[in-house]
Design an enzyme around this catalytic site. Sequence first.
Site, PDB file in Angstrom:
ATOM      1  N   TRP A 316       0.912  -1.201  -0.113  1.00 42.33           N
ATOM      2  CA  TRP A 316       0.084   0.016   0.059  1.00 42.33           C
ATOM      3  C   TRP A 316       0.902   1.194   0.072  1.00 42.33           C
ATOM      4  O   TRP A 316       0.634   2.282  -0.501  1.00 42.33           O
ATOM      5  CB  TRP A 316      -0.883  -0.071   1.293  1.00 42.33           C
ATOM      6  N   HIS A 317       1.828   0.935   0.665  1.00 45.08           N
ATOM      7  CA  HIS A 317       2.746   2.298   0.640  1.00 45.08           C
ATOM      8  C   HIS A 317       3.699   2.644  -0.603  1.00 45.08           C
ATOM      9  O   HIS A 317       3.979   3.783  -0.923  1.00 45.08           O
ATOM     10  CB  HIS A 317       3.863   2.129   1.981  1.00 45.08           C
ATOM     11  N   GLY A 318       3.818   1.676  -1.346  1.00 41.50           N
ATOM     12  CA  GLY A 318       4.589   2.181  -2.489  1.00 41.50           C
ATOM     13  C   GLY A 318       4.924   0.884  -3.341  1.00 41.50           C
ATOM     14  O   GLY A 318       4.872  -0.332  -3.032  1.00 41.50           O
TER      15      GLY A 318
END
Length: 466
Positions: A316-318
């Site tokens: 989700w973060h990258g």
Amino acid sequence: MLFSSIPFLYYFLPSVLILYFLAPQKLKNTVLLISSLVFYGWGEPKYVIMMVASIIIGFVSGLLIEATNEKSKKKLIITINIIINLGFLVFFKYSNFFIENFNSVTGLSLNLLNVALPIGISFYTFQILSYAVDVYRGTVKAQKNLINLATYITMFPQLIAGPIVRYSDIVDSLTERKIGFEKISTGLRRFIIGLSKKVLLANALGELCVTFKASDDKSLLFYWLYAVAFCLQVYFDFSGYSDMAIGLGKILGFEFMENFNFPFISKSISEFWRRWHISLGSWFRDYVYIPLGGNRVKKTRWIFNILVVWFLTGFWHGAAWNFIIWGLYFVIFLIFEKTPVGKFVTKTHVLNRVYTLFFIIMSFVIFDAVNMSEAFNYIKAMLGASGVPLVSTEFIYYLKEYLIILVLSLVGATPLVKKIATRLTEIKGVKTLVGILEPIVLIALLVLVTAYLVDGSFNPFLYFRF
């Protein structure tokens, strides 16, 4: 448009608030919706259409789910909703990642799509999904008014970087909310404090991190200085934004959930994640972890469940392997903390804090790395295994240069200031003095922040990439 920018602070926000407060109650959502679309379209005009399309899909699916009594039809509708909205997210955020890895495995040279990442897509997608799932579960009623639902999803205070607001938390406020002097003053105070954290602390710490990376005079202590500075930069950058969002929410009559609770005082990795980005953690808990069975399953299944959750948290973060590994990195410690040795470590005074801070700092080195090779080299240097000297001239120079910022940041990352302020307000006579001085201090902070922004100082926002 950044909250920490002159156009937002002195043009957009005052104009919106004037229109909002002048508008009759039944038109406030309309004013807020239009303002939010302008805010989003300021930097991403072409993606406004996609966001509106996602909102309409969420709105229609909510109505259809509630209108049918057949479980199979409800399941079909929610499945279509999830596929479409996650499809948008995967296409724009992860398509190049998948193509690059496919090329690496097959030896082919498929062209990258190179599509721009719509700002805030991870946040508003999760809000649409949670709304639809809650309607499917029957925990909330479907919203019959498209403007009300669109206002909830697009609300500019939390649109581009959270906190991830649940529909169930603000559904009543969408139709009936009270706006008073006390809420506005509390909201302004929270906003200015968040803005100051972002501009005066996070930006300065970010400059130190950039300076370190450009340096040819690195040393073991300089690596550690960078790692600590980056941890604090992310914290003040993101918690500052959350403070601003929560403050703006109060001014507009909404209550958003807290997103940070002094995570660096944690005594375990588990506790750290109960205090860091709380809205994301609770989202994955309620919509992924618990539906998978949570911890009320066999041990092997529980390990699988947390592997899935933390893989998704990292991803989700990258769209890069270092984010995935960063997420899975925490699985090791969550499992470890359930063992007898782990329980001993997390319950032993001092040892538990050293253990937690050490591995959290290491985790953010992985988080910030361009790739895993860089992360490995940085960690190797921090552990004294890369042959760099203990101290360098640049380390001493920049430690002195940023010492005040570092001390303020370290103190500000603990509840110490909050505890002192609370104690002072409990002393007779001092409370009155604090009431007089507080607005003066807040105005001084706003003036100082404005001076930094006018000067064109370093002013990135890390979570725009999510």
